[in-house]
Motif scaffolding. Sequence first.
Motif, short mmCIF file in Angstrom:
data_model
loop_
_atom_site.label_atom_id
_atom_site.label_comp_id
_atom_site.label_asym_id
_atom_site.label_seq_id
_atom_site.Cartn_x
_atom_site.Cartn_y
_atom_site.Cartn_z
N LEU A 109 -1.96 9.69 -6.37
CA LEU A 109 -3.16 9.72 -5.72
C LEU A 109 -3.86 8.46 -6.03
O LEU A 109 -3.99 8.17 -7.31
CB LEU A 109 -3.87 10.78 -5.99
N GLN A 110 -4.06 7.62 -5.30
CA GLN A 110 -4.66 6.16 -5.62
C GLN A 110 -5.94 6.02 -4.80
O GLN A 110 -6.19 6.42 -3.62
CB GLN A 110 -3.64 5.15 -5.20
N LEU A 117 -2.44 9.22 -0.88
CA LEU A 117 -1.37 9.66 -1.52
C LEU A 117 -0.05 9.16 -0.99
O LEU A 117 0.35 8.97 0.23
CB LEU A 117 -1.40 11.37 -0.97
N GLU A 118 0.75 8.94 -1.98
CA GLU A 118 2.06 8.21 -1.95
C GLU A 118 3.00 8.54 -2.61
O GLU A 118 3.05 8.96 -3.64
CB GLU A 118 1.72 6.62 -2.22
N ALA A 156 -5.60 1.47 -7.60
CA ALA A 156 -5.34 2.14 -9.03
C ALA A 156 -5.36 3.50 -8.49
O ALA A 156 -6.21 4.34 -7.86
CB ALA A 156 -6.50 1.74 -10.00
N GLY A 157 -4.32 4.43 -9.45
CA GLY A 157 -3.95 5.88 -9.18
C GLY A 157 -3.33 6.22 -10.14
O GLY A 157 -2.86 5.72 -11.30
N PHE A 158 -3.07 7.70 -10.25
CA PHE A 158 -2.47 8.28 -11.17
C PHE A 158 -1.46 9.45 -10.70
O PHE A 158 -1.70 9.99 -9.37
CB PHE A 158 -3.38 8.99 -12.19
N GLY A 159 -0.76 10.12 -11.44
CA GLY A 159 0.06 11.07 -10.91
C GLY A 159 1.27 11.47 -11.88
O GLY A 159 1.03 11.52 -12.85
N HIS A 206 3.31 7.07 2.50
CA HIS A 206 2.02 7.42 2.14
C HIS A 206 1.19 7.75 3.20
O HIS A 206 1.60 7.58 4.53
CB HIS A 206 1.28 6.33 1.44
N VAL A 207 0.17 8.46 3.16
CA VAL A 207 -0.85 8.80 4.01
C VAL A 207 -2.35 8.47 3.33
O VAL A 207 -2.38 8.44 2.14
CB VAL A 207 -0.91 10.29 4.28
#
Length: 554
Positions: free
Chosen positions: A162-163, A102-103, A186-189, A89-90
């Motif tokens: 993206l979290q 971003l993972e 929490a994220g989505f992708g 990730h970054v």
Amino acid sequence: MAIRKYTALLGLLCLFASSSFAQIGTSYDVQDSSLIPRKSLPQHNEFMNNAYPFPAKPRNQWEVGVKLGAFGISGDVPAVWPQLGFGAHVRKALGYVVSMRLEYNYGIAKGLHWSSSANYQKNKAWTDNGYKAQARTGDGPLIPAQDVVYYNYKTNIQDLTLQGVFSITNIRFHKTKSNLNLYALAGFGGMIYDTKVNALNGDQKYDFSGINGGVYKNRKDTKKALRDLMDDSYETDAEGYDDSRAKIGGKTFRPVYNVGVGIAYSLSKRINLALEQKMTASKDDLLDGQRWQESPAGDAVLTRDYDLYHFTSLGVNFNLGARSTEPLYWLNPLDYAYNELNAPKHMKLPKPILDDADGDGVTDQFDLEPNTPANAPVDSHGVSKDTDGDGVPDFKDKELITPTQCQPVDADGIGKCPEPACCKELREGGFAPKAACNIGDLPSISFTGRSVSLNNDAKAVLASVAEKIRNNPNCKIAVIGYGESSKSAQQLSWDRVNAVINYMVEKEGISADRFIFKYGEGGGDGNTVDLRDGTTEEGPNAVPAPHPNLRRKG
């Protein structure tokens, strides 16, 4: 297996928490303009000119991390734990609490059911390979299964999400910072996955009848027997592979969302370790290759629960960037405010105006004698000094140091000393002078280090000395402390003599007039206070501290 996984996770969390309270440094210098991005320089300049109360947000480092851990699916088929997962990730801080990450994750999951199934007629992974399930045609009779199967799968999953990451422990009220950072995310992708089933032994179907015959009475034995029977080929596409869902590179694509918690432990300002648990969900029930619910009536119906996958990982993170602070989620935003309140470097403080009506250098709110005459020497409380303790302040005293035996004194502080006993005896009887008293040799009191407190041994010695003094009412005792090399040594000598005399007066009930106060003498042990017959000596029973700012508390 899942219970053991979470138990191990809890143990690691406790291990990190046990060492989480060590402080690892302070925050950045808010006045350092080299840490401020160009777009924030106007705010920084206003802050430095005291035209704006808030410092500009500094340039802070990016975090890049990699992780490795246990990966598995929660679905209709029990997972085989643990399986391998990898991630990278970054991450960039938006503020002291919120950051974005971003993972990318890649994981392999496996599953194996310990219970056999005969109602798999709608699962093509088995029926297309020659397995005969129980079935019902229309309203006709139920046709028993010729073959039983044991559901299994192997799934490869890749996702990119993206979290939002929320740090909850970097804001500290009682310390600058700690080396522990707890966070939630929490994220989505999106993800792509490919699920395979181990349905064939070479090009032949498996014969599970021996396992299904009731020989194995528990899950452990059943699963061991299945592993002994089956190879590791996973050669058959699972159900749903050829449906109309979106594909990327021949793999099924699904949108996903995830939540998780983590704990990071800082090894330095550049490196930290992170333990994390993350759960990812998609609206898909085929991650484990099975979406049909068994029915005793012979009908196969769709389940209504969707599969999840979990990733428990241990990672190492690196903070990158020159002329930047640590990521803001490692810094305490209260650090500047607390430091400025404690030792102002930037605030404009008005010059204090404190009234001193008598001009003695002690402000009125602390002055216990607010009408001292001009130029009269006073102590730290504004009270006129009386060096010899004769009741006449120094500014009136014409005999600044009057020996105790020459007191009381007249209005000018001048005393009348009695004729020495030796001289009186010679004058009246013509005899040789005799010793003033017969108290004999007295012990010394020892102190350790720079202590000014009396220990139990010293108190016992002073109790025996007090008894001698009571039995010799005509004797005076000289209390002598040593140390003349420095102000600190002189004050320490005074403190120790003062401690001995105060104890004899307050605890043993000996009159203060029976003592002669001597301190800062040369030629003796600085850790010893000597007691001796002082009847023929002169000196006050109390003197002011020579250096009160260096006094030590007992």
